[in-house]
Design a protein around this motif. Sequence first.
Motif: not given
Length: 529
Positions: A430-448
């Motif tokens: 999730e940290d990597v996704a955030a570092a690449l510019g993903s917002g919380r919702l996008a990280t939730l949908r695409r990673v978590t």
Amino acid sequence: MTRVDQPAARDVLDVAGSRASRPGRRYPVGVLTVGVVVALVMLIPLAFIVGYTIEIGWAQGSALVFRPRVGELLWNTVRLMVGAMLACGVLGTAAAWLVERTSLPGRRVFSVLLVAPLAIPAFVNSYAWVSLVPSASGYGSALLIVTLSYFPFVYLPVAATLRGLDPALDETAHSLGHGALRTFLRSTLPQLRPALLGGCLLVGLHLLAEFGALQMLRFPTFTTAIYDQYRSTFSGPAANMLAGVLVLCCLVLLVGELRLRGRARYARTGGGAARPAVRVRLGVLSAPAVLLLAALVALALGVPLVSLGYWLATGSSAGIDVDLLLRTTGTSIGLGLLGALVTTVAAIPLAWLSIRHRGRLSTMLERATYTGSALPGIVVALALVTVAIRLTPELYQTTGLLVVGYGILFMPRAMVSIRASLAQTPPVLEDVAAALGSGRLATLRRVTLPLVAPGLGAGAALVFLAVVTELTATLLLAPTGTQTLATEFWSQSSSIAYGAAAPYAAVMVLISAPATYLLTRQLRREPLG
């Protein structure tokens, strides 16, 4: 024997605390707000009992609680709960280890059969045994039947965890000269702690609230006494004080599970790739292991299915109301799907906070979801009816209020599954996704969510199984004229019309089977070796 460096082994468990457990980290406002709302709804039955207790006063309350009858009910409830949790823990863990870590013949078949008892409600299991063995009653019969009904709650998460564990720690233990038993006790078992304790917690909570199975077996507990009080005299004070004692039992169970679970983290964060474990060869023990698992499956699955088949054949001569059977089937499936969807979605923010933002507040919010599930359905239903009539009369006897009741009763089923999946998901992704510019919702949908999808599916399936077979809350909260398979089955079986009740029990088992299949799908997705 393969030599494993200790630094590599230390990478397997991140027990020092990752970014998700660092103190002082701020809670996401949106997720926290949703979590607080969900937790408050879950606490409605508890608030109802506490408010009623304060209203009647200490003198009357103590007179109702400190009685010999309450002591007898407490002894019955506690010994059944403790006995079943221990039995389910041992059976579930042993069966999972045999299937996932040994060369057991037929392990693919057993991986499905050992979960299949979840498709048979506990009260249907009791009905099967009592109808075939009328003398089945008392503590021994109750312990046997609830253990056979609930051990899959432990087997399922433990088997899933064993499948995902990296074998590096076990290999390290072997390289240090530990035998198979000592390796299991000192290396494997500690890593199974979240899954094992979570499964045992579900067993304990279900037993605190179990009514139908124990009523048929004529084994009195707090839940059966509460139901009898409401049904016979509608004695609010006596029933609510008994429910208060039940809440205290639930709190003791929750605190105990929390202490035993500890604060260790079990996600793999180091370098390297996880490998499948080398299976233990059973050799001459293969035949006894197969026979033991076959006996367990025969008792948990064979007896109820044989009983249902017998009563279906016996009762078919009396005729079956096909229209009523179809209506109740459609209603049960619809309520099951709706209840599973709402409950699983509501559990996500609380499970995420409890794992990614550990702290007193997140722990309190997560623990709040377990209190209602330890109460009998009739207490939860009466609490919701009282609140609805006083605050929102338009919600009284609506499907929405019924689904809220299902959420309060069955939230732990979704919570335990989602929490276990999140615990094994490295937060660094999730940290990597955030570092690449993903917002919380996008990280939730695409990673978590993709990573915890197995836990979401297992949780939703468990809730569906529970809703389809729920009885007492449905009787009080459902809109007028609503009939489900469980209510019709209970109506027939209560009058000892076993043949007439059999079709409804059989359909409950049939529509629960796909959900049970879903629970085993993730385990069978990877080869069993």
